[in-house]
Design a protein around this motif. Sequence first.
Motif, PDB file in Angstrom:
ATOM      1  N   ARG A  27       0.837  -1.208   0.000  1.00 46.84           N
ATOM      2  CA  ARG A  27       0.000   0.000   0.000  1.00 46.84           C
ATOM      3  C   ARG A  27       0.870   1.254   0.000  1.00 46.84           C
ATOM      4  O   ARG A  27       0.580   2.222  -0.714  1.00 46.84           O
ATOM      5  CB  ARG A  27      -0.938  -0.011   1.215  1.00 46.84           C
ATOM      6  CG  ARG A  27      -2.099  -0.987   1.101  1.00 46.84           C
ATOM      7  CD  ARG A  27      -3.139  -0.730   2.175  1.00 46.84           C
ATOM      8  NE  ARG A  27      -2.634  -1.086   3.496  1.00 46.84           N
ATOM      9  CZ  ARG A  27      -2.766  -2.301   4.039  1.00 46.84           C
ATOM     10  NH1 ARG A  27      -3.383  -3.269   3.375  1.00 46.84           N
ATOM     11  NH2 ARG A  27      -2.292  -2.553   5.249  1.00 46.84           N
ATOM     12  N   ASP A  28       1.927   1.231   0.804  1.00 45.91           N
ATOM     13  CA  ASP A  28       2.821   2.392   0.867  1.00 45.91           C
ATOM     14  C   ASP A  28       3.515   2.630  -0.475  1.00 45.91           C
ATOM     15  O   ASP A  28       3.651   3.777  -0.925  1.00 45.91           O
ATOM     16  CB  ASP A  28       3.868   2.192   1.960  1.00 45.91           C
ATOM     17  CG  ASP A  28       3.270   2.256   3.355  1.00 45.91           C
ATOM     18  OD1 ASP A  28       2.161   2.805   3.500  1.00 45.91           O
ATOM     19  OD2 ASP A  28       3.908   1.742   4.298  1.00 45.91           O
ATOM     20  N   LEU A  29       3.961   1.553  -1.113  1.00 51.40           N
ATOM     21  CA  LEU A  29       4.629   1.693  -2.409  1.00 51.40           C
ATOM     22  C   LEU A  29       3.668   2.226  -3.467  1.00 51.40           C
ATOM     23  O   LEU A  29       4.058   3.010  -4.335  1.00 51.40           O
ATOM     24  CB  LEU A  29       5.200   0.344  -2.855  1.00 51.40           C
ATOM     25  CG  LEU A  29       6.391  -0.194  -2.049  1.00 51.40           C
ATOM     26  CD1 LEU A  29       6.734  -1.607  -2.504  1.00 51.40           C
ATOM     27  CD2 LEU A  29       7.608   0.708  -2.184  1.00 51.40           C
ATOM     28  N   ALA A  30       2.410   1.803  -3.387  1.00 56.19           N
ATOM     29  CA  ALA A  30       1.414   2.260  -4.358  1.00 56.19           C
ATOM     30  C   ALA A  30       1.133   3.748  -4.212  1.00 56.19           C
ATOM     31  O   ALA A  30       0.685   4.398  -5.165  1.00 56.19           O
ATOM     32  CB  ALA A  30       0.119   1.466  -4.196  1.00 56.19           C
ATOM     33  N   ARG A  31       1.404   4.300  -3.035  1.00 57.61           N
ATOM     34  CA  ARG A  31       1.136   5.724  -2.788  1.00 57.61           C
ATOM     35  C   ARG A  31       2.305   6.622  -3.185  1.00 57.61           C
ATOM     36  O   ARG A  31       2.183   7.848  -3.118  1.00 57.61           O
ATOM     37  CB  ARG A  31       0.822   5.945  -1.305  1.00 57.61           C
ATOM     38  CG  ARG A  31      -0.459   5.277  -0.821  1.00 57.61           C
ATOM     39  CD  ARG A  31      -0.827   5.767   0.570  1.00 57.61           C
ATOM     40  NE  ARG A  31      -1.910   4.997   1.143  1.00 57.61           N
ATOM     41  CZ  ARG A  31      -1.751   4.052   2.067  1.00 57.61           C
ATOM     42  NH1 ARG A  31      -0.540   3.780   2.527  1.00 57.61           N
ATOM     43  NH2 ARG A  31      -2.791   3.389   2.543  1.00 57.61           N
ATOM     44  N   VAL A  32       3.428   6.026  -3.554  1.00 63.07           N
ATOM     45  CA  VAL A  32       4.587   6.838  -3.927  1.00 63.07           C
ATOM     46  C   VAL A  32       4.266   7.633  -5.190  1.00 63.07           C
ATOM     47  O   VAL A  32       3.887   7.069  -6.215  1.00 63.07           O
ATOM     48  CB  VAL A  32       5.833   5.958  -4.161  1.00 63.07           C
ATOM     49  CG1 VAL A  32       6.994   6.807  -4.691  1.00 63.07           C
ATOM     50  CG2 VAL A  32       6.245   5.267  -2.873  1.00 63.07           C
ATOM     51  N   VAL A  33       4.399   8.930  -5.098  1.00 62.61           N
ATOM     52  CA  VAL A  33       4.106   9.815  -6.231  1.00 62.61           C
ATOM     53  C   VAL A  33       5.351   9.931  -7.106  1.00 62.61           C
ATOM     54  O   VAL A  33       6.428  10.291  -6.628  1.00 62.61           O
ATOM     55  CB  VAL A  33       3.669  11.213  -5.740  1.00 62.61           C
ATOM     56  CG1 VAL A  33       3.448  12.147  -6.931  1.00 62.61           C
ATOM     57  CG2 VAL A  33       2.408  11.100  -4.896  1.00 62.61           C
ATOM     58  N   LEU A  34       5.201   9.619  -8.389  1.00 61.89           N
ATOM     59  CA  LEU A  34       6.334   9.666  -9.308  1.00 61.89           C
ATOM     60  C   LEU A  34       6.389  10.969 -10.097  1.00 61.89           C
ATOM     61  O   LEU A  34       7.469  11.436 -10.456  1.00 61.89           O
ATOM     62  CB  LEU A  34       6.258   8.489 -10.288  1.00 61.89           C
ATOM     63  CG  LEU A  34       6.236   7.082  -9.672  1.00 61.89           C
ATOM     64  CD1 LEU A  34       6.149   6.038 -10.773  1.00 61.89           C
ATOM     65  CD2 LEU A  34       7.456   6.845  -8.807  1.00 61.89           C
ATOM     66  N   ALA A  35       5.217  11.550 -10.362  1.00 64.71           N
ATOM     67  CA  ALA A  35       5.164  12.735 -11.226  1.00 64.71           C
ATOM     68  C   ALA A  35       5.673  13.983 -10.508  1.00 64.71           C
ATOM     69  O   ALA A  35       5.499  14.140  -9.294  1.00 64.71           O
ATOM     70  CB  ALA A  35       3.732  12.963 -11.701  1.00 64.71           C
TER      71      ALA A  35
ATOM     72  N   GLU B 172      14.450  12.235  -5.090  1.00 69.46           N
ATOM     73  CA  GLU B 172      13.387  12.329  -4.083  1.00 69.46           C
ATOM     74  C   GLU B 172      12.579  11.035  -4.016  1.00 69.46           C
ATOM     75  O   GLU B 172      12.273  10.537  -2.923  1.00 69.46           O
ATOM     76  CB  GLU B 172      12.462  13.498  -4.412  1.00 69.46           C
ATOM     77  CG  GLU B 172      13.095  14.866  -4.224  1.00 69.46           C
ATOM     78  CD  GLU B 172      12.202  15.984  -4.733  1.00 69.46           C
ATOM     79  OE1 GLU B 172      12.411  17.133  -4.307  1.00 69.46           O
ATOM     80  OE2 GLU B 172      11.302  15.719  -5.560  1.00 69.46           O
ATOM     81  N   VAL B 173      12.236  10.499  -5.178  1.00 65.00           N
ATOM     82  CA  VAL B 173      11.431   9.273  -5.221  1.00 65.00           C
ATOM     83  C   VAL B 173      12.200   8.099  -4.620  1.00 65.00           C
ATOM     84  O   VAL B 173      11.677   7.350  -3.790  1.00 65.00           O
ATOM     85  CB  VAL B 173      11.013   8.954  -6.671  1.00 65.00           C
ATOM     86  CG1 VAL B 173      10.312   7.598  -6.735  1.00 65.00           C
ATOM     87  CG2 VAL B 173      10.094  10.040  -7.209  1.00 65.00           C
ATOM     88  N   LEU B 174      13.458   7.942  -5.029  1.00 66.89           N
ATOM     89  CA  LEU B 174      14.248   6.819  -4.525  1.00 66.89           C
ATOM     90  C   LEU B 174      14.514   6.958  -3.028  1.00 66.89           C
ATOM     91  O   LEU B 174      14.567   5.956  -2.303  1.00 66.89           O
ATOM     92  CB  LEU B 174      15.569   6.723  -5.289  1.00 66.89           C
ATOM     93  CG  LEU B 174      15.458   6.408  -6.785  1.00 66.89           C
ATOM     94  CD1 LEU B 174      16.839   6.237  -7.398  1.00 66.89           C
ATOM     95  CD2 LEU B 174      14.609   5.171  -7.032  1.00 66.89           C
ATOM     96  N   GLY B 175      14.672   8.185  -2.556  1.00 65.41           N
ATOM     97  CA  GLY B 175      14.853   8.399  -1.123  1.00 65.41           C
ATOM     98  C   GLY B 175      13.644   7.934  -0.333  1.00 65.41           C
ATOM     99  O   GLY B 175      13.778   7.303   0.726  1.00 65.41           O
ATOM    100  N   GLU B 176      12.454   8.231  -0.841  1.00 63.11           N
ATOM    101  CA  GLU B 176      11.235   7.780  -0.164  1.00 63.11           C
ATOM    102  C   GLU B 176      11.120   6.258  -0.197  1.00 63.11           C
ATOM    103  O   GLU B 176      10.731   5.628   0.795  1.00 63.11           O
ATOM    104  CB  GLU B 176      10.005   8.406  -0.820  1.00 63.11           C
ATOM    105  CG  GLU B 176       8.695   7.997  -0.150  1.00 63.11           C
ATOM    106  CD  GLU B 176       7.471   8.632  -0.790  1.00 63.11           C
ATOM    107  OE1 GLU B 176       6.352   8.282  -0.381  1.00 63.11           O
ATOM    108  OE2 GLU B 176       7.641   9.468  -1.698  1.00 63.11           O
ATOM    109  N   ILE B 177      11.475   5.658  -1.331  1.00 53.99           N
ATOM    110  CA  ILE B 177      11.357   4.202  -1.459  1.00 53.99           C
ATOM    111  C   ILE B 177      12.307   3.489  -0.502  1.00 53.99           C
ATOM    112  O   ILE B 177      11.943   2.481   0.118  1.00 53.99           O
ATOM    113  CB  ILE B 177      11.620   3.766  -2.911  1.00 53.99           C
ATOM    114  CG1 ILE B 177      10.495   4.276  -3.822  1.00 53.99           C
ATOM    115  CG2 ILE B 177      11.714   2.243  -3.013  1.00 53.99           C
ATOM    116  CD1 ILE B 177      10.749   4.042  -5.301  1.00 53.99           C
TER     117      ILE B 177
END
Length: 232
Positions: free
Chosen positions: A6-14, A20-25
């Motif tokens: 669920r958390d991965l599905a909420r990661v905003v890519l746009a 920033e994206v990889l840091g959140e992941i």
Amino acid sequence: MQQLLRDLARVVLADRTLEEVLGEITALASRGIPGAEATSITLLRDDKAFTAAYDGEMALAADELQYERGHGPCMDAGRGGVVLRIDDMNTEQRWPEYVSHVRTNTPVRGSLSVPLPYQGSTIGALNVYSSRPAAFAPPESLAAGLEVAETIAVAVANADAHWRLGEQTRNMRLAMDSRAVIEQAKGVLMAQRHVDAEQAFEVLREASQRYNRKLRDIAQGIVDGTQENRGR
């Protein structure tokens, strides 16, 4: 596992940088992969490895010990497209020099390296570290790692597509600007030399070849010179 998905599905890519994206992941991976205490993402460019994001200092330290030697589980996982797990740094024998330095310089005692799939190949690895031996022996750890790796691959693909689109836009804008300058220069030559548009373009083309300069630069020089004369 379900919470991680669920958390991965909420990661905003746009509208975000890849960093920033990889840091959140990586932060999500540290919390969601069973046994994880620190995580990092190794990317390979022209066979050179670097850490694109990490969560936990021991992950970065363990990564850099591999880069210094040019081999290790995360680099080999990324190059070979295989999952590599170290259950115990005290008994691991595949990378003796690396393992020796890890034991001496970091608290890492177990690791899991999952390759990152991308367009039929691999571009690096997700690295998961723990201070406990056999932390990633349960199958749930690998299953979670594979899910995170897929999300990373999507993020990298999205960033690559965004970069390509931006590059195309920049090239189109440059082409339009060049065309406008060339048309201006043709107009100047037509007025000064009393020639038609085709003849004016031929003057520009010949000057470009004679002076070994881009056609746009020749045209820009003519336009700039005309504007300077008007300002006097």
